[in-house]
Design an enzyme around this catalytic site. Structure first.
Site, PDB file in Angstrom:
ATOM      1  N   ARG A   1      23.068 -20.961 -17.359  1.00  0.00           N
ATOM      2  CA  ARG A   1      22.298 -20.957 -16.193  1.00  0.00           C
ATOM      3  C   ARG A   1      22.820 -19.878 -14.960  1.00  0.00           C
ATOM      4  O   ARG A   1      24.026 -20.624 -14.593  1.00  0.00           O
ATOM      5  CB  ARG A   1      21.720 -22.325 -15.672  1.00  0.00           C
ATOM      6  CG  ARG A   1      21.008 -22.273 -14.461  1.00  0.00           C
ATOM      7  CD  ARG A   1      20.438 -23.669 -14.118  1.00  0.00           C
ATOM      8  NE  ARG A   1      19.720 -23.785 -12.870  1.00  0.00           N
ATOM      9  CZ  ARG A   1      20.147 -23.910 -11.716  1.00  0.00           C
ATOM     10  NH1 ARG A   1      21.442 -23.498 -11.570  1.00  0.00           N
ATOM     11  NH2 ARG A   1      19.414 -23.799 -10.757  1.00  0.00           N
TER      12      ARG A   1
ATOM     13  N   LYS B   1      29.879 -22.596  -9.262  1.00  0.00           N
ATOM     14  CA  LYS B   1      30.076 -24.019  -8.814  1.00  0.00           C
ATOM     15  C   LYS B   1      31.599 -24.245  -8.241  1.00  0.00           C
ATOM     16  O   LYS B   1      32.504 -23.404  -8.262  1.00  0.00           O
ATOM     17  CB  LYS B   1      29.749 -24.996 -10.067  1.00  0.00           C
ATOM     18  CG  LYS B   1      28.333 -25.081 -10.249  1.00  0.00           C
ATOM     19  CD  LYS B   1      28.029 -26.220 -11.212  1.00  0.00           C
ATOM     20  CE  LYS B   1      26.323 -26.149 -11.039  1.00  0.00           C
ATOM     21  NZ  LYS B   1      25.938 -26.930 -12.311  1.00  0.00           N
TER      22      LYS B   1
HETATM   23  N1  PMM Z   1      22.755 -26.862 -11.629  1.00  0.00           N
HETATM   24  C1  PMM Z   1      22.236 -26.796 -10.511  1.00  0.00           C
HETATM   25  C2  PMM Z   1      20.715 -26.942 -10.256  1.00  0.00           C
HETATM   26  N2  PMM Z   1      20.044 -27.054 -11.563  1.00  0.00           N
HETATM   27  N3  PMM Z   1      19.975 -27.089 -13.798  1.00  0.00           N
HETATM   28  C3  PMM Z   1      20.622 -27.430 -15.050  1.00  0.00           C
HETATM   29  N4  PMM Z   1      19.827 -27.500 -16.248  1.00  0.00           N
HETATM   30  N5  PMM Z   1      22.021 -27.366 -15.127  1.00  0.00           N
HETATM   31  C4  PMM Z   1      22.777 -27.159 -13.938  1.00  0.00           C
HETATM   32  O1  PMM Z   1      24.046 -26.912 -14.092  1.00  0.00           O
HETATM   33  C5  PMM Z   1      22.024 -27.155 -12.740  1.00  0.00           C
HETATM   34  C6  PMM Z   1      20.844 -26.949 -12.615  1.00  0.00           C
HETATM   35  C7  PMM Z   1      22.728 -26.560  -9.151  1.00  0.00           C
HETATM   36  O2  PMM Z   1      23.291 -25.239  -8.828  1.00  0.00           O
HETATM   37  P1  PMM Z   1      22.336 -24.148  -7.874  1.00  0.00           P
HETATM   38  O3  PMM Z   1      22.400 -24.913  -6.715  1.00  0.00           O
HETATM   39  O4  PMM Z   1      23.489 -22.944  -8.044  1.00  0.00           O
HETATM   40  O5  PMM Z   1      21.195 -23.909  -8.408  1.00  0.00           O
END
Ligand code: PMM
Length: 275
Positions: free
Chosen positions: A247, A207
């Protein structure tokens, strides 16, 4: 939790796994790398992203979920939509990861309750096109206090829809309506969220607050694909704080750092003292 984004535009891996075949191959690799759970998403939540229509989101995620379930994976669907959650659960997903915690489409809660699935409720204040304006948290409680309060409301909504409390996981939502400073404050204040009594999932991988931390002296953020080592350091700290899950994009590296952490934890538990 390994990330399988079936999107053309996610900030972290946009477009790399946008076809069904490449997404399944990627998920299988994450499984082989040791992921406990694969999180399949068809909507990018990067700041300013436009939402796919429901049919498009379904077409992205359902074949990938079916393929990964067939490959033996435990699958979660990253969606804010009841229709997508229902189809994903039918296709064999067992967890619904809703970044809006039921705010974007409250019917998600009924779908999850009806299926007896596990629900991840993330802290969220609005869709990506306007979330950065919502990164305002009043003192004295600050960001951790506000996120705790707002997640407590999501817990109440989820349980009153019939989701069993033991099937609920909470997520602070790093980067969602939060500045870099607020993300760090939230991580430091994680115990406050733990006091809600539910397991915590944290998504910090790649991030922008990590990119900002590692910026060059003239302020250029560290490129997305070079943020992994810092993310792993954070994973160790989060493991120490007792989170339920992280995650992440790099499952292999995450497994490596957790192997070190777990080994040392085990040694300390036996009464050994690290030098
Ligand atoms: N961040 C993203 C997408 N989905 N779900 C959860 N539970 N927590 C998060 O911090 C989260 C998520 C965005 O990140 P990406 O684009 O790398 O998927």
């Amino acid at each position: 939790m390994g990330v399988v984004n079936v999107t053309p535009d996610s900030f972290s891996d946009g477009g790399r796994y946008a076809s069904t075949e490449t997404a399944i191959a990627h998920g299988r690799r994450l499984l082989a790398d040791g992921a406990d759970l694969l999180d399949v998403g068809g909507e990018s939540t990067r700041p300013g992203a436009t939402r796919p229509v429901v049919a498009e989101e379904l077409a992205r995620v359902i074949p990938v979920i079916s393929g990964l379930v067939a490959a033996g994976a435990v699958v979660s669907v990253d969606t804010m939509r009841a229709e997508v959650a229902a189809a994903a659960l039918d296709a064999g997903a067992v967890v619904v990861n809703d970044v809006s915690g039921g705010l974007a489409d409250p019917a998600v809660l009924d779908v999850v309750a009806g299926a007896g699935a596990t629900y991840v409720a993330m802290h969220w204040r609005g869709h990506s096109d306007r979330m950065q304006q919502q990164a305002v948290y009043a003192e004295p409680d600050g960001v951790a206090g506000a996120v705790r309060q707002e997640l407590a409301e999501r817990v109440a909504a989820a349980t009153s829809a019939g989701i069993a409390p033991e099937r609920l996981v909470l997520d602070p939502g790093l980067g969602f309506a939060k500045t870099a400073q607020q993300n760090w404050e939230l991580i430091a204040g994680l115990d406050e969220l733990a006091s809600l009594g539910r397991p915590l999932l944290v998504g910090a991988s790649r991030k922008s607050f990590i990119g900002a931390l590692l910026a060059t002296p003239d302020g250029a953020p560290r490129p997305v694909e070079e943020r992994e080592v810092a993310g792993h350091a954070l994973t160790v700290l989060l493991a120490q704080r007792g989170v339920w899950g992280v995650r992440v994009h790099d499952v292999r590296g995450t497994r490596d750092v957790l192997a070190v952490w777990q080994r040392m934890h085990q040694e300390q538990g036996r009464g050994g003292s690290p030098r």
